[in-house]
Design an enzyme around this catalytic site. Structure first.
Site, PDB file in Angstrom:
ATOM      1  N   ASP A  47       5.840  -1.745   2.014  1.00 11.85           N
ATOM      2  CA  ASP A  47       4.905  -0.879   1.299  1.00 11.85           C
ATOM      3  C   ASP A  47       3.651  -0.663   2.132  1.00 11.85           C
ATOM      4  OD1 ASP A  47       4.013   0.081  -1.701  1.00 11.85           O
ATOM      5  OD2 ASP A  47       2.333  -0.808  -0.609  1.00 11.85           O
ATOM      6  N   TYR A  52      -4.186   3.003   4.592  1.00 12.12           N
ATOM      7  CA  TYR A  52      -4.218   1.707   5.281  1.00 12.12           C
ATOM      8  C   TYR A  52      -4.361   1.867   6.786  1.00 12.12           C
ATOM      9  CZ  TYR A  52      -2.068  -0.037   0.907  1.00 12.12           C
ATOM     10  OH  TYR A  52      -1.758  -0.338  -0.390  1.00 12.12           O
ATOM     11  N   LYS A  77       1.936   6.142   0.616  1.00 10.49           N
ATOM     12  CA  LYS A  77       1.146   6.732  -0.461  1.00 10.49           C
ATOM     13  C   LYS A  77       0.262   7.861   0.070  1.00 10.49           C
ATOM     14  CE  LYS A  77       0.789   2.025  -2.246  1.00 10.49           C
ATOM     15  NZ  LYS A  77       0.926   1.346  -0.933  1.00 10.49           N
ATOM     16  N   HIS A 110      -1.787   7.614  -4.450  1.00  8.44           N
ATOM     17  CA  HIS A 110      -2.438   6.315  -4.259  1.00  8.44           C
ATOM     18  C   HIS A 110      -3.389   5.959  -5.394  1.00  8.44           C
ATOM     19  CE1 HIS A 110      -3.734   3.389  -0.869  1.00  8.44           C
ATOM     20  NE2 HIS A 110      -3.948   2.841  -2.037  1.00  8.44           N
TER      21      HIS A 110
END
Length: 289
Positions: A47, A52, A77, A110
């Site tokens: 994930d 990120y 996401k 997200h």
């Protein structure tokens, strides 16, 4: 890993591993190695997220693993800055390129964007199109509350397969989990062992569930770590858990939870630890940059 990974079934009959490996807050320089370690220990659900900033490093680990793509379940996401219909497609293509993949197993919004929920809906409509095109096996959301889920359901055609939210013994979100269950939406837990209560700058005064006497007593009883006890609680509640770590020993421990089971009373005892206090900032406060 001492037992076969159980699979959960999404509302479109897609199978998803019950435990995955998250890379939030993983520095890019450490992400590839940590994902390689996770894959070597039996994780198949990875994930990540555009926000990120480590999708490329995840992709590097995937390509070097030698694991058949069909065995992997990869999630990323869409960030709020790319909400909207056309912009969501561009962001999706950018994520795929970084991951080195032709398709995704799960694509999530997200966050909700309360200040522009029309853009949130438009982004989800783009996810629907990607799903209909077969470029994504399942779509869903993250950090949505019940009212936002209800509005999304009223304005779109595909029920989210997943709602990924903060869930751990001190913040177990029973109302959202009940709503998810009622509508056939799988609850997926980020920070499933309460890590957000340790690392977040907003977590001052929050407690660490790994140190709770109920948890540590069960860990001693079952000869497991407190983290393993909490992850077992997640699994027995029917939650898909996404723990994260960059420590090889903990990565291995976090998936080694299928050789014991908590009693129904023990699951209830852990659930009773809920404080209702969120660790970290409220996702509802997120705005576009």
């Amino acid at each position: 890993m001492t037992a076969v990974m159980p699979m959960l079934t999404l509302n479109n009959d897609t199978a998803i591993p019950a435990v995955g490996f998250g890379v939030y807050r993983n520095p890019p320089a450490r992400t590839t190695v940590s994902v390689e370690t996770a894959l070597a220990n039996g994780y198949r659900l990875i994930d990540t997220a555009a926000a990120y900033q480590n999708e490329a490093e995840v992709g590097s680990a995937l390509s070097q693993s030698g694991i058949d793509r069909a065995e992997l379940f990869i999630t990323t996401k869409l960030w709020v800055d790319d909400y909207g219909y056309d912009s969501a497609f561009r962001a999706f293509d950018a994520s795929l390129a970084k991951l080195g993949l032709d398709s995704l197993d799960l694509y999530l919004l997200h966050q909700p964007l309360p200040s522009d929920f029309d853009a949130t809906v438009a982004a989800y409509q783009a996810l629907q199109t990607l799903y209909e095109q077969g470029r994504v096996r399942a779509i869903g959301v993250s950090n949505f509350e019940t009212a936002q889920l209800a509005e999304l359901l009223a304005r779109t055609d595909v029920v989210p397969a997943v709602n990924q939210i903060q869930v751990h013994p001190y913040f177990s979100e029973p109302e959202i989990r009940a709503f998810n269950l009622e509508h056939g939406i799988l609850t997926e837990a980020w920070s499933p062992i309460g890590g957000v209560n340790r690392y977040s700058s907003d977590a001052a005064g929050t407690k660490d569930p790994l140190q709770d006497p109920v948890i540590t007593a069960l860990a001693a009883k079952y000869h497991k770590t407190p983290a393993q006890v909490i992850l077992r609680w997640d699994i027995q509640l029917g939650i898909c858990a996404i723990p994260k770590s960059v420590t090889p020993k903990r990565i291995a421990e976090n998936i080694d939870i299928f050789d014991f089971a908590l009693t129904a009373a023990e699951v209830s005892d852990i659930s009773a630890l809920d404080t209702g206090v969120r660790g970290g900032p409220d996702p509802q406060d997120i705005v576009r940059s």
